[in-house]
Design a protein around this motif. Structure first.
Motif, mmCIF file in Angstrom:
data_model
loop_
_atom_site.group_PDB
_atom_site.id
_atom_site.type_symbol
_atom_site.label_atom_id
_atom_site.label_comp_id
_atom_site.label_asym_id
_atom_site.label_seq_id
_atom_site.Cartn_x
_atom_site.Cartn_y
_atom_site.Cartn_z
ATOM 1 N N HIS A 217 0.853 -1.192 0.000
ATOM 2 C CA HIS A 217 0.000 0.000 0.000
ATOM 3 C C HIS A 217 0.887 1.240 0.000
ATOM 4 O O HIS A 217 1.953 1.251 0.635
ATOM 5 C CB HIS A 217 -0.888 0.053 1.246
ATOM 6 C CG HIS A 217 -1.708 -1.178 1.479
ATOM 7 N ND1 HIS A 217 -2.922 -1.403 0.867
ATOM 8 C CD2 HIS A 217 -1.477 -2.261 2.266
ATOM 9 C CE1 HIS A 217 -3.407 -2.566 1.275
ATOM 10 N NE2 HIS A 217 -2.550 -3.104 2.119
ATOM 11 N N ARG A 226 -2.836 3.916 -3.142
ATOM 12 C CA ARG A 226 -2.661 2.859 -4.132
ATOM 13 C C ARG A 226 -2.385 1.541 -3.423
ATOM 14 O O ARG A 226 -1.717 1.507 -2.394
ATOM 15 C CB ARG A 226 -1.505 3.200 -5.072
ATOM 16 C CG ARG A 226 -1.400 2.257 -6.276
ATOM 17 C CD ARG A 226 -0.271 2.669 -7.193
ATOM 18 N NE ARG A 226 -0.159 1.785 -8.343
ATOM 19 C CZ ARG A 226 0.834 1.815 -9.222
ATOM 20 N NH1 ARG A 226 1.800 2.712 -9.092
ATOM 21 N NH2 ARG A 226 0.868 0.989 -10.240
ATOM 22 N N THR A 227 -2.901 0.466 -3.984
ATOM 23 C CA THR A 227 -2.697 -0.870 -3.449
ATOM 24 C C THR A 227 -2.374 -1.812 -4.603
ATOM 25 O O THR A 227 -3.005 -1.736 -5.662
ATOM 26 C CB THR A 227 -3.960 -1.372 -2.711
ATOM 27 O OG1 THR A 227 -4.172 -0.549 -1.559
ATOM 28 C CG2 THR A 227 -3.800 -2.812 -2.267
ATOM 29 N N GLY A 228 -1.393 -2.669 -4.406
ATOM 30 C CA GLY A 228 -1.011 -3.601 -5.456
ATOM 31 C C GLY A 228 0.017 -4.590 -4.970
ATOM 32 O O GLY A 228 0.099 -4.879 -3.774
ATOM 33 N N ILE A 232 5.002 -2.275 -6.939
ATOM 34 C CA ILE A 232 4.831 -0.887 -6.489
ATOM 35 C C ILE A 232 6.065 -0.425 -5.724
ATOM 36 O O ILE A 232 6.531 0.705 -5.883
ATOM 37 C CB ILE A 232 3.574 -0.751 -5.607
ATOM 38 C CG1 ILE A 232 2.318 -0.971 -6.441
ATOM 39 C CG2 ILE A 232 3.528 0.620 -4.939
ATOM 40 C CD1 ILE A 232 1.034 -0.887 -5.639
ATOM 41 N N TYR A 244 2.560 10.840 -5.519
ATOM 42 C CA TYR A 244 1.530 10.516 -4.540
ATOM 43 C C TYR A 244 1.242 11.706 -3.624
ATOM 44 O O TYR A 244 0.111 11.910 -3.200
ATOM 45 C CB TYR A 244 1.942 9.290 -3.727
ATOM 46 C CG TYR A 244 2.052 8.051 -4.572
ATOM 47 C CD1 TYR A 244 0.914 7.326 -4.921
ATOM 48 C CD2 TYR A 244 3.283 7.601 -5.034
ATOM 49 C CE1 TYR A 244 1.003 6.195 -5.699
ATOM 50 C CE2 TYR A 244 3.387 6.466 -5.818
ATOM 51 C CZ TYR A 244 2.250 5.760 -6.157
ATOM 52 O OH TYR A 244 2.338 4.640 -6.940
ATOM 53 N N LYS A 259 -8.639 8.242 -4.695
ATOM 54 C CA LYS A 259 -8.292 7.780 -6.024
ATOM 55 C C LYS A 259 -6.826 8.063 -6.268
ATOM 56 O O LYS A 259 -6.284 9.056 -5.790
ATOM 57 C CB LYS A 259 -9.145 8.492 -7.084
ATOM 58 C CG LYS A 259 -8.917 7.972 -8.520
ATOM 59 C CD LYS A 259 -9.756 8.739 -9.500
ATOM 60 C CE LYS A 259 -9.682 8.117 -10.899
ATOM 61 N NZ LYS A 259 -8.318 8.136 -11.421
ATOM 62 N N TYR A 260 -6.185 7.179 -7.044
ATOM 63 C CA TYR A 260 -4.800 7.421 -7.440
ATOM 64 C C TYR A 260 -4.785 7.940 -8.854
ATOM 65 O O TYR A 260 -5.321 7.329 -9.768
ATOM 66 C CB TYR A 260 -3.989 6.118 -7.361
ATOM 67 C CG TYR A 260 -2.657 6.217 -8.056
ATOM 68 C CD1 TYR A 260 -1.670 7.040 -7.538
ATOM 69 C CD2 TYR A 260 -2.416 5.532 -9.239
ATOM 70 C CE1 TYR A 260 -0.449 7.139 -8.186
ATOM 71 C CE2 TYR A 260 -1.208 5.635 -9.873
ATOM 72 C CZ TYR A 260 -0.235 6.452 -9.351
ATOM 73 O OH TYR A 260 0.955 6.561 -9.985
ATOM 74 N N THR A 262 -2.704 8.751 -12.180
ATOM 75 C CA THR A 262 -1.453 8.516 -12.888
ATOM 76 C C THR A 262 -0.959 9.839 -13.439
ATOM 77 O O THR A 262 -1.734 10.807 -13.554
ATOM 78 C CB THR A 262 -1.658 7.531 -14.047
ATOM 79 O OG1 THR A 262 -2.488 8.157 -15.022
ATOM 80 C CG2 THR A 262 -2.297 6.243 -13.569
#
Length: 266
Positions: A217, A226-228, A232, A244, A259-260, A262
């Motif tokens: 995270h 953001r999570t992935g 990352i 960020y 929301k992230y 780009t």
């Protein structure tokens, strides 16, 4: 563990801003973010540090909101916080400290306390796996050690006295050389099981080479943006946190939805 729309303050300053986070049982989650993003505050709120006030939301552990519980009650349930800077406790032997911690949890679960011979057998086995000299167990907790030695030789032993639940470790590599880092990582990896979850808080991707997380995270300005997967962390190592920070600023000035953005979207 679930933290739902958690907002917290320390003194008069808001730090966490509607943070939503779910830690699945048996998973390792890494939380990364710049200085001042709220990482340590999140750890302190989960553990119940008294000078933080949660003004909104809930923290659910195994379905129960733990915000009303005192720190020792949360610990007995299985919520464990590993310190960034371990405290010295003069006059208390590490062996006695670990035995008291384990038996406190056993008592909470309605189990009989372990007698000294049985606990000695267990703690020696753990110390051997971690390369901890038996003499260390007789010394006062964290007294006379460097910061790295405290973490490498004490933290894992305390984790191993804890059977199930969720452990949160904040910046565990601070003060560690590469050998001590490997010892800490090995201890965490040996503890990974379907009954234990971990939150590893760090600035740097290097630690995640040794403790490979299931989920990463990104936390900035008190929000998860953001999570992935582990990719990352590699991206952050190359590009830093600037994008960020900017996204968090847009959220703070806007509607508040998380929301992230780009670089192309911005």
């Amino acid at each position: 563990m679930k933290s739902r729309t958690c907002t917290s303050r320390s003194t008069a300053r808001k730090i966490l801003n509607g943070l939503d986070l779910t830690i699945e049982q048996g998973k390792v989650h890494a939380i990364m973010g710049p200085n001042g993003s709220g990482k340590s505050t999140l750890a302190h709120v989960l553990a119940g540090k008294p000078n933080y006030t949660v003004t909104q939301g809930e923290v659910l552990f195994e379905g129960e909101d733990v915000l009303a519980l005192k720190p020792h009650e949360r610990a007995a349930k299985g919520i464990f916080l590993a310190f960034q800077y371990p405290l010295e406790i003069p006059g208390v032997a590490t062996f006695n400290f670990l035995k008291s911690a384990l038996n406190a949890q056993r008592k909470y679960r309605g189990e009989p306390e372990l007698p000294t011979p049985e606990f000695l057998k267990r703690v020696r086995a753990v110390a051997g796996k971690l390369g901890i000299e038996p003499d260390m167990l007789r010394r006062a907790v964290n007294v006379g050690f460097s910061g790295g030695e405290k973490k490498a030789q004490r933290g894992d032993g305390r984790w191993r006295s804890w059977r199930r639940g969720c452990a949160c470790s904040t910046r565990p590599i601070s003060g560690l050389d590469i050998d001590a880092l490997k010892i800490v990582a090995e201890g965490v990896n040996q503890l990974r099981s379907p009954e234990r979850s971990f939150i590893v808080i760090t600035h740097y991707q290097r630690l995640l080479n040794y403790i490979v997380p299931d989920v990463v995270h990104v936390l900035a300005r008190g929000r998860i943006l953001r999570t992935g997967g582990k990719d990352i962390a590699l991206e952050l190592e190359a590009q830093g946190y600037a994008q960020y920070q900017e996204a968090a600023g847009v959220i703070a000035a806007g509607s508040g939805c998380m929301k992230y953005w780009t670089p192309d979207e911005r």
